[in-house]
Design an enzyme around this catalytic site. Structure first.
Site, short mmCIF file in Angstrom:
data_model
loop_
_atom_site.label_atom_id
_atom_site.label_comp_id
_atom_site.label_asym_id
_atom_site.label_seq_id
_atom_site.Cartn_x
_atom_site.Cartn_y
_atom_site.Cartn_z
N PRO A 88 0.78 -1.22 0.00
CA PRO A 88 0.00 0.00 0.00
C PRO A 88 0.82 1.27 0.00
CG PRO A 88 -0.52 -1.44 1.85
CD PRO A 88 0.78 -1.85 1.30
N GLU A 89 0.56 2.06 -0.97
CA GLU A 89 0.89 3.47 -0.91
C GLU A 89 -0.40 4.16 -0.47
OE1 GLU A 89 3.51 5.60 -2.45
OE2 GLU A 89 4.86 4.11 -3.31
N HIS A 128 -2.28 -16.56 5.62
CA HIS A 128 -1.97 -15.20 6.08
C HIS A 128 -3.20 -14.35 6.40
CE1 HIS A 128 2.02 -16.32 4.93
NE2 HIS A 128 1.73 -16.31 3.64
N ARG A 151 3.73 -10.67 4.73
CA ARG A 151 5.04 -10.33 5.31
C ARG A 151 4.95 -9.90 6.76
NH1 ARG A 151 8.47 -6.82 1.10
NH2 ARG A 151 10.12 -7.26 2.59
N LYS A 184 18.31 21.06 5.31
CA LYS A 184 18.22 19.60 5.23
C LYS A 184 19.22 19.10 4.19
CE LYS A 184 14.63 18.32 7.91
NZ LYS A 184 14.15 19.59 8.44
#
Length: 271
Positions: A2-3, A91, A110, A152
């Site tokens: 997922p994004e 899963h 995972r 930064k």
DNA sequence: CGAGCAACCTGCATGC
DNA sequence: TGCATGCAGGTTGCTC
């Protein structure tokens, strides 16, 4: 998987099935995720109504009467709404069973995802309280981002993937947005002009909103909450296309590693 | 403080 | 066919 667009799509998909419904059971088949699922989660949730489902960054917030579930899908997680007696697949770690006879089923090969419980304001939870602005709101604007970028020394890709700066920009959309903005991912964050950041912000909002509009990019195993597969990998301009021709010029796209993550770009279109 | 990187897991593609 | 290797959408939390 997922994004942010996939998380948003999942959130919207499950919300109508959960809100104003009572939880009748919680089945935990595998508690060992990124962090352990609280062992007494069942006792805390059963009997309660789910009031509201929302999203913060890539976390899904499922607000119940006495507390809030924090759900993160990690790299490979997905949620589906299924009949509570639907066959259990490999899963399938957790079911939140509802009085409607349906359940929210969390699957995560995972196990980088997590499912936590908080009884206080979820936005003050340790995992959420330092998150930066949502990229699709006006809080993510040029004055903010330019200010954050000063001093930064990290490269711009890591800068925009830092969830304390802005949430929801994952490895795929970082490459995509930088390509659309014409900025090399290796550029040092502090050395980029305000005008170029303005373009980058616009492209980040555009690519995320576009993906939400079509329902989420799928690379391998995204499954909508309805069980329908996602689609449209073909919309990606650079991600996964090293060695292939750039859509904007005749050069081959390149790949390099930034912070151990594959990064795709065009050395001609991005400067 | 920031930068770098190890860690948490399984599945899949590739090469020998 | 089997086995070793490397890579995959994320994020925290440790070192230095």
């Amino acid at each position: 998987m997922p994004e942010l667009p996939e998380v948003e799509t999942s959130c919207r998909g499950i919300a109508p099935h959960l809100e104003q419904q009572q939880v009748t059971d919680v089945i935990i088949r595998q508690a060992k995720l990124r962090w352990p699922i609280p062992t007494d989660l069942k006792h805390k949730l059963v009997g309660q109504n789910i009031l509201h489902v929302s999203r913060r960054g890539k976390y899904i917030l499922i607000q119940a009467e006495s507390g809030c579930l924090l759900l993160h899908l990690g790299m490979s997680g997905n949620v589906r709404i299924l009949p509570s007696d639907a066959p259990i697949l490999k899963h399938d770690h957790v079911d939140i069973v509802l009085a409607t006879g349906k359940c929210l089923r969390f699957n995560d090969p995972r196990r980088f995802g997590c499912l936590l419980w908080t009884t206080t304001n979820p936005h003050q939870h340790k995992l959420l309280r330092r998150l930066g602005p949502e990229p699709l709101t006006d809080d993510f604007n040029i004055d903010y981002l330019f200010q954050q970028s000063r001093h930064k020394k990290i490269n711009v890709k890591q800068f925009i993937m830092n969830s304390q700066i802005v949430v929801g920009i994952g490895n795929i959309y970082a490459s995509e947005a930088l390509f659309s903005a014409g900025i090399l991912p290796t550029r040092v964050a502090s050395s980029i002009s305000k005008a170029r950041y303005a373009k980058l912000i616009m492209e980040i909002k555009k690519v995320l909103q576009h993906s939400i509009d079509i329902g989420g990019t799928t690379l391998r195993d995204f499954v909508n909450s309805d069980g329908k597969p996602g689609y449209f990998k073909q919309q990606l301009q650079v991600y996964g296309r090293a060695g292939q021709v750039c859509h904007h010029c005749d050069n081959n796209l390149k790949m390099l590693q930034i912070n151990k993550r594959s990064t795709f770009f065009c050395h001609h279109c991005q400067t």
